[in-house]
Design a protein around this motif. Sequence first.
Motif, PDB file in Angstrom:
ATOM      1  N   UNK A   1       0.836  -1.205   0.000  1.00  0.00           N
ATOM      2  CA  UNK A   1       0.000   0.000   0.000  1.00  0.00           C
ATOM      3  C   UNK A   1       0.869   1.253   0.000  1.00  0.00           C
ATOM      4  N   UNK A   2       2.057   1.148   0.560  1.00  0.00           N
ATOM      5  CA  UNK A   2       3.042   2.227   0.578  1.00  0.00           C
ATOM      6  C   UNK A   2       4.426   1.596   0.417  1.00  0.00           C
ATOM      7  N   UNK A   3       5.438   2.389   0.066  1.00  0.00           N
ATOM      8  CA  UNK A   3       6.796   1.842   0.002  1.00  0.00           C
ATOM      9  C   UNK A   3       7.370   1.693   1.408  1.00  0.00           C
ATOM     10  N   UNK A   4       8.528   1.063   1.548  1.00  0.00           N
ATOM     11  CA  UNK A   4       9.116   0.917   2.881  1.00  0.00           C
ATOM     12  C   UNK A   4       9.435   2.272   3.513  1.00  0.00           C
ATOM     13  N   UNK A   5       9.217   2.347   4.811  1.00  0.00           N
ATOM     14  CA  UNK A   5       9.662   3.516   5.569  1.00  0.00           C
ATOM     15  C   UNK A   5      11.142   3.340   5.909  1.00  0.00           C
ATOM     16  N   UNK A   6      11.679   4.248   6.701  1.00  0.00           N
ATOM     17  CA  UNK A   6      13.094   4.151   7.042  1.00  0.00           C
ATOM     18  C   UNK A   6      13.422   2.834   7.744  1.00  0.00           C
ATOM     19  N   UNK A   7      12.460   2.282   8.473  1.00  0.00           N
ATOM     20  CA  UNK A   7      12.659   0.964   9.090  1.00  0.00           C
ATOM     21  C   UNK A   7      11.667  -0.036   8.513  1.00  0.00           C
ATOM     22  N   UNK A   8      11.389   0.090   7.242  1.00  0.00           N
ATOM     23  CA  UNK A   8      10.459  -0.830   6.599  1.00  0.00           C
ATOM     24  C   UNK A   8       9.034  -0.524   7.012  1.00  0.00           C
ATOM     25  N   UNK A   9       8.421  -1.458   7.730  1.00  0.00           N
ATOM     26  CA  UNK A   9       7.059  -1.272   8.240  1.00  0.00           C
ATOM     27  C   UNK A   9       7.022  -1.530   9.748  1.00  0.00           C
ATOM     28  N   UNK A  10       8.211  -1.677  10.363  1.00  0.00           N
ATOM     29  CA  UNK A  10       8.295  -2.152  11.740  1.00  0.00           C
ATOM     30  C   UNK A  10       8.837  -1.061  12.667  1.00  0.00           C
ATOM     31  N   UNK A  11       8.123  -0.829  13.757  1.00  0.00           N
ATOM     32  CA  UNK A  11       8.551   0.145  14.762  1.00  0.00           C
ATOM     33  C   UNK A  11       8.078  -0.313  16.131  1.00  0.00           C
ATOM     34  N   UNK A  12       8.921  -0.103  17.128  1.00  0.00           N
ATOM     35  CA  UNK A  12       8.546  -0.401  18.502  1.00  0.00           C
ATOM     36  C   UNK A  12       8.624   0.835  19.376  1.00  0.00           C
ATOM     37  N   UNK A  13       8.817   1.992  18.736  1.00  0.00           N
ATOM     38  CA  UNK A  13       8.942   3.251  19.458  1.00  0.00           C
ATOM     39  C   UNK A  13       8.142   4.335  18.757  1.00  0.00           C
ATOM     40  N   UNK A  14       7.674   5.300  19.535  1.00  0.00           N
ATOM     41  CA  UNK A  14       6.907   6.423  18.997  1.00  0.00           C
ATOM     42  C   UNK A  14       7.802   7.594  18.584  1.00  0.00           C
ATOM     43  N   UNK A  15       9.079   7.498  18.801  1.00  0.00           N
ATOM     44  CA  UNK A  15       9.971   8.621  18.469  1.00  0.00           C
ATOM     45  C   UNK A  15      11.132   8.150  17.598  1.00  0.00           C
ATOM     46  N   UNK A  16      10.804   7.441  16.548  1.00  0.00           N
ATOM     47  CA  UNK A  16      11.825   6.956  15.636  1.00  0.00           C
ATOM     48  C   UNK A  16      12.571   8.098  14.969  1.00  0.00           C
ATOM     49  N   UNK A  17      13.812   7.847  14.592  1.00  0.00           N
ATOM     50  CA  UNK A  17      14.631   8.878  13.944  1.00  0.00           C
ATOM     51  C   UNK A  17      13.985   9.340  12.638  1.00  0.00           C
ATOM     52  N   UNK A  18      14.060  10.642  12.380  1.00  0.00           N
ATOM     53  CA  UNK A  18      13.495  11.248  11.180  1.00  0.00           C
ATOM     54  C   UNK A  18      12.020  10.861  10.999  1.00  0.00           C
ATOM     55  N   UNK A  19      11.317  10.721  12.127  1.00  0.00           N
ATOM     56  CA  UNK A  19       9.888  10.410  12.132  1.00  0.00           C
ATOM     57  C   UNK A  19       9.570   9.066  11.486  1.00  0.00           C
ATOM     58  N   UNK A  20      10.607   8.272  11.197  1.00  0.00           N
ATOM     59  CA  UNK A  20      10.397   6.967  10.556  1.00  0.00           C
ATOM     60  C   UNK A  20       9.550   7.114   9.291  1.00  0.00           C
ATOM     61  N   UNK A  21       9.847   8.174   8.528  1.00  0.00           N
ATOM     62  CA  UNK A  21       8.970   8.552   7.421  1.00  0.00           C
ATOM     63  C   UNK A  21       9.510   8.088   6.072  1.00  0.00           C
ATOM     64  N   UNK A  22       8.997   8.659   5.003  1.00  0.00           N
ATOM     65  CA  UNK A  22       9.515   8.426   3.657  1.00  0.00           C
ATOM     66  C   UNK A  22      10.493   9.554   3.342  1.00  0.00           C
ATOM     67  N   UNK A  23      11.757   9.309   3.531  1.00  0.00           N
ATOM     68  CA  UNK A  23      12.775  10.329   3.291  1.00  0.00           C
ATOM     69  C   UNK A  23      13.136  10.307   1.815  1.00  0.00           C
ATOM     70  N   UNK A  24      12.784  11.384   1.103  1.00  0.00           N
ATOM     71  CA  UNK A  24      12.784  11.349  -0.360  1.00  0.00           C
ATOM     72  C   UNK A  24      14.047  11.908  -1.003  1.00  0.00           C
ATOM     73  N   UNK A  25      15.122  12.106  -0.213  1.00  0.00           N
ATOM     74  CA  UNK A  25      16.360  12.554  -0.864  1.00  0.00           C
ATOM     75  C   UNK A  25      17.011  11.381  -1.602  1.00  0.00           C
ATOM     76  N   UNK A  26      17.393  10.361  -0.868  1.00  0.00           N
ATOM     77  CA  UNK A  26      17.971   9.174  -1.496  1.00  0.00           C
ATOM     78  C   UNK A  26      17.432   7.893  -0.864  1.00  0.00           C
ATOM     79  N   UNK A  27      17.026   7.985   0.403  1.00  0.00           N
ATOM     80  CA  UNK A  27      16.689   6.773   1.150  1.00  0.00           C
ATOM     81  C   UNK A  27      15.639   5.910   0.463  1.00  0.00           C
TER      82      UNK A  27
END
Length: 448
Positions: free
Chosen positions: A377-403
């Motif tokens: 439904x969406x591409x992988x986030x910075x940690x794919x689709x998996x998070x165990x924290x509410x304050x992931x680095x860079x909002x655990x978002x879709x970083x569109x520069x190169x990531x």
Amino acid sequence: MTDLPVSRRRLLATAALTAGSAALIPAVGAGRAAAVAPQVTLPERGIYDATAASTWTDGFLIGNGEYGAVLYGTPALEKVIFNHHRFVMPNGSRGVTPPVISGRLAGVRDKALAGNYGGANTDFAAGWSLRWTQTYHPGFELQISTPGMTTANGYARITDFRTGEVTSTWTDSNGTWTRRAFASRADNVVVHELTPASGRSIEATLSANTSLAGVPGSVRFTTQASIIDGSGYLNLRGTYPSGQGAFGFEGVTRVVATGGTVAANGSSIVVTAATRLLLLTKLDRYESPTAWDSKPLHAALAAVRADYAELRTRHVTLHSAMYDRSRLDLNVSAADRQLSTTELIARQNANRNTIDVALLERLYDSGRYLFISSSGVLPPRLTGIWAGTWNGAWADDFTTDANINLQVAGGNILDLTDAMQGYFRVLCWMCGSPVIIFRGVGVGGRRG
């Protein structure tokens, strides 16, 4: 010059040496594998470890491109963190559109070419300010407490990349205990089965933990436990701060026991004397306070046939078809393919001048599995689709520069255009175009 056939191993070795990196050679004799527990059958492609994960960051992962789950913990207290690709913390930025600054381009370019970079930056940013992305967050942690599970010999946990299934297993004096789980592509539900040793039964308490790292105090939680038509339902609802762009999110786990009893005790579900236990979980995010009044997730779960084997077959048909479209074979020995992740990493760390081909092959297999499991439904986030924290680095978002581009780089050449659909959707949203479902040409010219 005579052209010689080049194997995959030789190709990679040549490339590594040409680039001046470490040599790529077999790690023969670098260490002996610990004996695999006798009740364990290792998958053709996958990973395993002989110790339980004490933290979520060491957990094993499942996902279907929309739902994800992290499995960790011990036999006495297993933990499952549920994720949904659209669980993001609203921050009032939902209706924000990009500023119209095309008219500034000529002047900004002139200043930049003249060396006035500060002035160029000031002109471009005039009249608008930085807005943070909405932070990705976990749903909740399901805790499966079985305090009577005091003996766990030959423990092993396994991820089968070809089936998308995580299994944990151990033995006691009665035989083998098994727990296995997958995130179904066919039925969009996380399926988890617990099977005791012969002659034993499952005595468990299931509860929802919301006290995950970084959870903001502004999010309110409600946990409910109920019994409906013989099944237990553990319901977690999270309500966002008002006026920020979304109302809340929900996760519901249906508890189906074979034999024994299922009862609600406060906000927990208690299972007694079950000969088998099946857990079915669905997740969703809501825009209005009335969206969950009709209990849509309860109704959807009630309609799922509570049969692990049947659900697994439908899922594996879809998942394995994607995973099997490519394979990297570095001629790793049978003994090296018996090594656990802990042993492979330790062996690589012991000889950092040599690239361990067994680990390299396993990394390829793992990377392909994680990409497939976190894309849809969406591409992988910075940690794919998996998070165990509410304050992931860079909002655990879709970083569109190169990531994000690096994360999906293998999607086309490895014949995974279906997994790329989420990436195409994000591009269409960014450019304001209608969402188009692309059909690409896969490897060998076959239609994707």
